[in-house]
Design a protein around this motif. Sequence first.
Motif, PDB file in Angstrom:
ATOM      1  N   GLY A 233     -69.147  19.168 -17.864  1.00 34.02           N
ATOM      2  CA  GLY A 233     -68.566  20.607 -18.256  1.00 34.02           C
ATOM      3  C   GLY A 233     -69.092  21.136 -19.274  1.00 34.02           C
ATOM      4  O   GLY A 233     -69.451  20.559 -20.224  1.00 34.02           O
TER       5      GLY A 233
ATOM      6  N   ARG B  37     -62.231  23.136  -7.615  1.00 30.78           N
ATOM      7  CA  ARG B  37     -62.026  23.885  -8.844  1.00 30.78           C
ATOM      8  C   ARG B  37     -60.568  24.860  -8.832  1.00 30.78           C
ATOM      9  O   ARG B  37     -60.421  25.315  -7.841  1.00 30.78           O
ATOM     10  CB  ARG B  37     -63.322  24.893  -9.039  1.00 30.78           C
ATOM     11  CG  ARG B  37     -63.265  26.210  -8.199  1.00 30.78           C
ATOM     12  CD  ARG B  37     -64.786  26.723  -8.527  1.00 30.78           C
ATOM     13  NE  ARG B  37     -65.134  28.023  -7.527  1.00 30.78           N
ATOM     14  CZ  ARG B  37     -66.083  28.507  -7.545  1.00 30.78           C
ATOM     15  NH1 ARG B  37     -67.097  28.389  -8.511  1.00 30.78           N
ATOM     16  NH2 ARG B  37     -66.279  29.611  -7.019  1.00 30.78           N
TER      17      ARG B  37
ATOM     18  N   ARG C 248     -56.089  25.905  -6.319  1.00 32.27           N
ATOM     19  CA  ARG C 248     -57.191  25.086  -6.328  1.00 32.27           C
ATOM     20  C   ARG C 248     -58.068  25.348  -5.084  1.00 32.27           C
ATOM     21  O   ARG C 248     -57.334  25.382  -3.865  1.00 32.27           O
ATOM     22  CB  ARG C 248     -56.848  23.601  -6.498  1.00 32.27           C
ATOM     23  CG  ARG C 248     -58.107  22.550  -6.730  1.00 32.27           C
ATOM     24  CD  ARG C 248     -57.412  21.060  -7.004  1.00 32.27           C
ATOM     25  NE  ARG C 248     -56.847  21.256  -8.333  1.00 32.27           N
ATOM     26  CZ  ARG C 248     -55.900  20.215  -8.764  1.00 32.27           C
ATOM     27  NH1 ARG C 248     -56.518  18.986  -8.111  1.00 32.27           N
ATOM     28  NH2 ARG C 248     -55.293  20.470  -9.896  1.00 32.27           N
TER      29      ARG C 248
ATOM     30  N   THR D  21     -66.108  30.341 -13.534  1.00 27.96           N
ATOM     31  CA  THR D  21     -65.465  29.820 -14.687  1.00 27.96           C
ATOM     32  C   THR D  21     -64.175  29.091 -13.957  1.00 27.96           C
ATOM     33  O   THR D  21     -63.357  29.905 -13.292  1.00 27.96           O
ATOM     34  CB  THR D  21     -64.993  30.711 -15.650  1.00 27.96           C
ATOM     35  OG1 THR D  21     -66.212  31.252 -16.444  1.00 27.96           O
ATOM     36  CG2 THR D  21     -63.868  30.223 -16.668  1.00 27.96           C
TER      37      THR D  21
ATOM     38  N   VAL E 143     -61.516  25.104 -13.886  1.00 23.18           N
ATOM     39  CA  VAL E 143     -61.534  23.594 -14.195  1.00 23.18           C
ATOM     40  C   VAL E 143     -61.992  23.097 -12.880  1.00 23.18           C
ATOM     41  O   VAL E 143     -61.395  23.343 -11.885  1.00 23.18           O
ATOM     42  CB  VAL E 143     -60.092  23.077 -14.572  1.00 23.18           C
ATOM     43  CG1 VAL E 143     -60.363  21.559 -14.715  1.00 23.18           C
ATOM     44  CG2 VAL E 143     -59.626  23.687 -15.830  1.00 23.18           C
ATOM     45  N   TYR E 144     -62.912  22.224 -13.004  1.00 25.45           N
ATOM     46  CA  TYR E 144     -63.523  21.361 -11.899  1.00 25.45           C
ATOM     47  C   TYR E 144     -63.010  19.996 -11.570  1.00 25.45           C
ATOM     48  O   TYR E 144     -63.069  19.169 -12.758  1.00 25.45           O
ATOM     49  CB  TYR E 144     -65.007  21.161 -11.861  1.00 25.45           C
ATOM     50  CG  TYR E 144     -65.676  22.828 -11.654  1.00 25.45           C
ATOM     51  CD1 TYR E 144     -65.431  23.789 -12.743  1.00 25.45           C
ATOM     52  CD2 TYR E 144     -66.336  22.850 -10.584  1.00 25.45           C
ATOM     53  CE1 TYR E 144     -66.127  25.168 -12.340  1.00 25.45           C
ATOM     54  CE2 TYR E 144     -66.960  24.210 -10.240  1.00 25.45           C
ATOM     55  CZ  TYR E 144     -66.723  25.358 -11.091  1.00 25.45           C
ATOM     56  OH  TYR E 144     -67.331  26.497 -10.680  1.00 25.45           O
ATOM     57  N   TYR E 145     -62.194  19.614 -10.578  1.00 25.45           N
ATOM     58  CA  TYR E 145     -61.846  18.426 -10.359  1.00 25.45           C
ATOM     59  C   TYR E 145     -62.655  17.462  -9.460  1.00 25.45           C
ATOM     60  O   TYR E 145     -63.068  18.230  -8.046  1.00 25.45           O
ATOM     61  CB  TYR E 145     -60.333  18.611  -9.757  1.00 25.45           C
ATOM     62  CG  TYR E 145     -59.451  19.216 -10.747  1.00 25.45           C
ATOM     63  CD1 TYR E 145     -59.212  20.616 -10.708  1.00 25.45           C
ATOM     64  CD2 TYR E 145     -58.635  18.437 -11.639  1.00 25.45           C
ATOM     65  CE1 TYR E 145     -58.419  21.477 -11.641  1.00 25.45           C
ATOM     66  CE2 TYR E 145     -57.636  19.172 -12.639  1.00 25.45           C
ATOM     67  CZ  TYR E 145     -57.472  20.499 -12.372  1.00 25.45           C
ATOM     68  OH  TYR E 145     -56.759  21.121 -13.430  1.00 25.45           O
TER      69      TYR E 145
ATOM     70  N   GLY F  74     -60.217  16.670 -14.467  1.00 25.96           N
ATOM     71  CA  GLY F  74     -60.664  17.851 -14.447  1.00 25.96           C
ATOM     72  C   GLY F  74     -61.687  18.036 -15.913  1.00 25.96           C
ATOM     73  O   GLY F  74     -61.511  17.386 -16.981  1.00 25.96           O
ATOM     74  N   THR F  75     -62.771  19.081 -15.524  1.00 32.29           N
ATOM     75  CA  THR F  75     -63.621  19.251 -16.697  1.00 32.29           C
ATOM     76  C   THR F  75     -63.788  20.856 -16.706  1.00 32.29           C
ATOM     77  O   THR F  75     -63.963  21.332 -15.563  1.00 32.29           O
ATOM     78  CB  THR F  75     -64.927  18.420 -16.410  1.00 32.29           C
ATOM     79  OG1 THR F  75     -65.721  18.748 -17.728  1.00 32.29           O
ATOM     80  CG2 THR F  75     -65.652  18.887 -15.303  1.00 32.29           C
ATOM     81  N   GLN F  76     -63.704  21.411 -17.808  1.00 26.53           N
ATOM     82  CA  GLN F  76     -63.823  22.775 -17.750  1.00 26.53           C
ATOM     83  C   GLN F  76     -65.243  23.272 -17.733  1.00 26.53           C
ATOM     84  O   GLN F  76     -66.222  22.782 -18.610  1.00 26.53           O
ATOM     85  CB  GLN F  76     -63.263  23.342 -19.346  1.00 26.53           C
ATOM     86  CG  GLN F  76     -63.283  24.909 -19.357  1.00 26.53           C
ATOM     87  CD  GLN F  76     -62.597  25.519 -18.535  1.00 26.53           C
ATOM     88  OE1 GLN F  76     -61.042  25.283 -18.320  1.00 26.53           O
ATOM     89  NE2 GLN F  76     -62.881  26.591 -17.936  1.00 26.53           N
TER      90      GLN F  76
ATOM     91  N   THR G 225     -66.982  26.962 -18.311  1.00 27.77           N
ATOM     92  CA  THR G 225     -66.893  28.336 -18.747  1.00 27.77           C
ATOM     93  C   THR G 225     -68.231  28.974 -18.693  1.00 27.77           C
ATOM     94  O   THR G 225     -69.272  28.748 -19.507  1.00 27.77           O
ATOM     95  CB  THR G 225     -66.077  28.577 -19.978  1.00 27.77           C
ATOM     96  OG1 THR G 225     -64.935  27.871 -20.129  1.00 27.77           O
ATOM     97  CG2 THR G 225     -65.913  30.021 -20.549  1.00 27.77           C
TER      98      THR G 225
END
Length: 115
Positions: free
Chosen positions: A9, A38, A45, A90, A92-94, A108-110, A112
Amino acid sequence: QVQLVESGGGLVQPGGSLRLSCAASGRIFSIYSTGWYRQAPGKQRELVAVISNVGITNVASSVSGRFTISRDNAQNTVYLQMNNLNHEDTAVYYCNLDQDFKRYWGQGTQVTVSS
């Protein structure tokens, strides 16, 4: 137990690309589905893309044609190639993994997207 660790991310300009990775470890069975969800601020989500153990994919219409999901079964890793990103991506991707009627999530990874 299953552990999922995401990476890849970050901050990207509109129109740019990112590649997310998620490595699974622990008690992994041979048959499982895995993928990405996400969550944007103030929203629920949502599914982005998932892939079965035989490579069948389900991709959200909002990202179809821009995002590609793939997996490396030998490495127990799932990837999400994201192209032509826009502000609506944009979030948070899980990473998730489903096996034996259980669902596991990564931290999770952000991602943006901003100029």
